[in-house]
Design an enzyme around this catalytic site. Sequence first.
Site, PDB file in Angstrom:
ATOM      1  N   HIS A 156      47.325  44.035  38.819  1.00 56.28           N
ATOM      2  CA  HIS A 156      46.155  45.135  38.522  1.00 56.28           C
ATOM      3  C   HIS A 156      46.041  46.586  38.205  1.00 56.28           C
ATOM      4  O   HIS A 156      44.749  47.214  38.393  1.00 56.28           O
ATOM      5  CB  HIS A 156      45.174  44.453  38.337  1.00 56.28           C
ATOM      6  CG  HIS A 156      45.127  42.633  38.508  1.00 56.28           C
ATOM      7  ND1 HIS A 156      44.500  42.045  36.895  1.00 56.28           N
ATOM      8  CD2 HIS A 156      45.203  41.769  39.453  1.00 56.28           C
ATOM      9  CE1 HIS A 156      44.578  40.869  37.221  1.00 56.28           C
ATOM     10  NE2 HIS A 156      45.300  40.982  39.298  1.00 56.28           N
ATOM     11  N   SER A 277      55.977  74.012  31.888  1.00 56.17           N
ATOM     12  CA  SER A 277      55.557  74.473  30.448  1.00 56.17           C
ATOM     13  C   SER A 277      56.119  75.843  29.706  1.00 56.17           C
ATOM     14  O   SER A 277      55.912  76.388  30.425  1.00 56.17           O
ATOM     15  CB  SER A 277      53.944  74.522  30.790  1.00 56.17           C
ATOM     16  OG  SER A 277      53.400  74.867  29.831  1.00 56.17           O
ATOM     17  N   LYS A 283      52.875  74.294  36.491  1.00 55.76           N
ATOM     18  CA  LYS A 283      53.601  73.185  35.459  1.00 55.76           C
ATOM     19  C   LYS A 283      55.212  73.177  36.302  1.00 55.76           C
ATOM     20  O   LYS A 283      56.105  73.291  35.397  1.00 55.76           O
ATOM     21  CB  LYS A 283      53.240  72.837  34.278  1.00 55.76           C
ATOM     22  CG  LYS A 283      51.962  72.622  33.690  1.00 55.76           C
ATOM     23  CD  LYS A 283      51.457  71.246  34.226  1.00 55.76           C
ATOM     24  CE  LYS A 283      51.537  69.798  33.127  1.00 55.76           C
ATOM     25  NZ  LYS A 283      51.223  70.366  32.004  1.00 55.76           N
ATOM     26  N   GLU A 290      59.762  60.663  31.035  1.00 54.08           N
ATOM     27  CA  GLU A 290      58.926  60.551  30.376  1.00 54.08           C
ATOM     28  C   GLU A 290      59.634  59.819  28.667  1.00 54.08           C
ATOM     29  O   GLU A 290      59.587  59.371  27.740  1.00 54.08           O
ATOM     30  CB  GLU A 290      58.275  61.632  29.647  1.00 54.08           C
ATOM     31  CG  GLU A 290      56.192  62.362  30.237  1.00 54.08           C
ATOM     32  CD  GLU A 290      56.146  63.259  30.171  1.00 54.08           C
ATOM     33  OE1 GLU A 290      55.390  63.319  30.651  1.00 54.08           O
ATOM     34  OE2 GLU A 290      56.825  64.266  30.288  1.00 54.08           O
ATOM     35  N   LYS A 325      74.955  49.559  10.611  1.00 52.71           N
ATOM     36  CA  LYS A 325      75.486  50.682  11.484  1.00 52.71           C
ATOM     37  C   LYS A 325      74.931  51.530  12.722  1.00 52.71           C
ATOM     38  O   LYS A 325      74.924  52.036  13.473  1.00 52.71           O
ATOM     39  CB  LYS A 325      76.626  51.257  10.953  1.00 52.71           C
ATOM     40  CG  LYS A 325      77.761  50.127  10.695  1.00 52.71           C
ATOM     41  CD  LYS A 325      79.476  50.461   9.402  1.00 52.71           C
ATOM     42  CE  LYS A 325      79.455  49.752   9.394  1.00 52.71           C
ATOM     43  NZ  LYS A 325      78.927  48.714   8.284  1.00 52.71           N
TER      44      LYS A 325
END
Length: 465
Positions: A156, A277, A283, A290, A325
């Site tokens: 969890h 970024s 960043k 991702e 295809k």
Amino acid sequence: MRKLWGGRFAEGPDALTEQLNNSLVFDARLWRHDILGSIAHAEMLAECRILTKQESEKIVAGLQAILAEIDAGKLEIPEDAEDIHTAIEGLLFDRIGGVAGKLHTARSRNDQVATDIRLYLRDCCDTLVEHLIVLQGTLVSVADREMGVTLPGCTHLQHAQPVLLAHHMLAYFWMLDRDRERLQDCRGRLNRSPLGSGALAGTGFPINRELTANKLGFSGVLPNSMDGVADRDFAVEFLADAAIIAMHLSRFAEEIILWNTPEFRFVELHDSVTTGSSIMPQKKNPDVAELIRGKSGRVLGNLVTMLTVLKGLPLAYNKDLQEDKEPLFDTFDTLNLVIPAMNKMLSTALFNRDRMAEATRGDFSTATDLADLLVRHGFTFRDAHDAVGAIVQHCIATGTVLESLDEDALISAVPQLGSGAVAAIEVLKVTNSVASRTSQGGTAPTAVTQQLALARQRLEAQNRS
Ligand code: ARG
């Protein structure tokens, strides 16, 4: 370019019809497999005395020259053809003249295209299996290198019980191992020849289907010509196997994205697999992870596309089948990029051992170990669960953690423990908890070392074959 079927028509197709009908824009990549299929067919036609030896040799030599020249970049596939089969036959006609018209004896584009795709997918399976084996090798290396490292194991996404990082890595090893097996199974099943099925009903010429199947490395022939031209179940199977791979990689990518956040800091991705970024100078984004996660969407979509195309088709060939295809090519191209990208990301990642160890401190993840100890002292597991639950509740209320409990605190919480309190302090330690899970497939270093040896054997068997 000369059309293959102009004879019965007073007028040529409308521009939109041509555009809709055209598959060359995407099936050009089948050129090699198409030529190899034609060479086998032409040789067989001579061996069965349907063409003369000279005719067949002329055709085969022409096809071989075309193959070599396209391969060397000296010959372009003409753009004005309807599909790759028409294009190659046109090139052959330009080279050897009218005898090229004999190649299509006892064959239809329907069995030709089914043959081409099977040959193509066979290669795709082999390539993807190789990529998987490399990634499995990296997982084994990481597991080996990080053998002593523990981290919170979650259910969890909540801390459950501590586990070894090596154990976590090997979980993905086995998923990929089944993925590899699935692709190999798929290859085995698709490796049967539809060539000789003709348009749908077979042919009256005395062909030998076993001969072309052998020449092309197929393990046998499909026994029913209608099935041979109409079904694409092998394509569905390939797309399904690919979707499972993409799903596995997506889960792994998701974990890496989480682990790479400042909240987790379990892993630091190498600069070469991240991007910056345009606005926020600080960043460093895990774009590779991702995109691995994101691209699983199209791979799953391609499976649904293929099933949807097939599900309402009457036998035998229908032009809808031309739609097989693009999903296949897109899925192969995606995995051909994504599996090596995952390998690059994993092999350059730095795992933060201290952070992982720190994350297990005070997380109550050894509560089960204490309950297990009480069971050894005669508690039923349910009573032990209740007693330890009460201790956890007490810790939370008083702002303490399990590993800070001393002998007195333990005895006052569970008087039946008695002299077992000393041992209880020991089982609450993360390293002891991990070391105790010695069951087969469990997280104890002894068990994971055995698992790692098994994984190595598995890889070596593949590399030998
Ligand atoms: N381009 C076609 C395909 O991909 C080749 C077969 C065409 N057959 C036909 N009868 N029109 O399926």
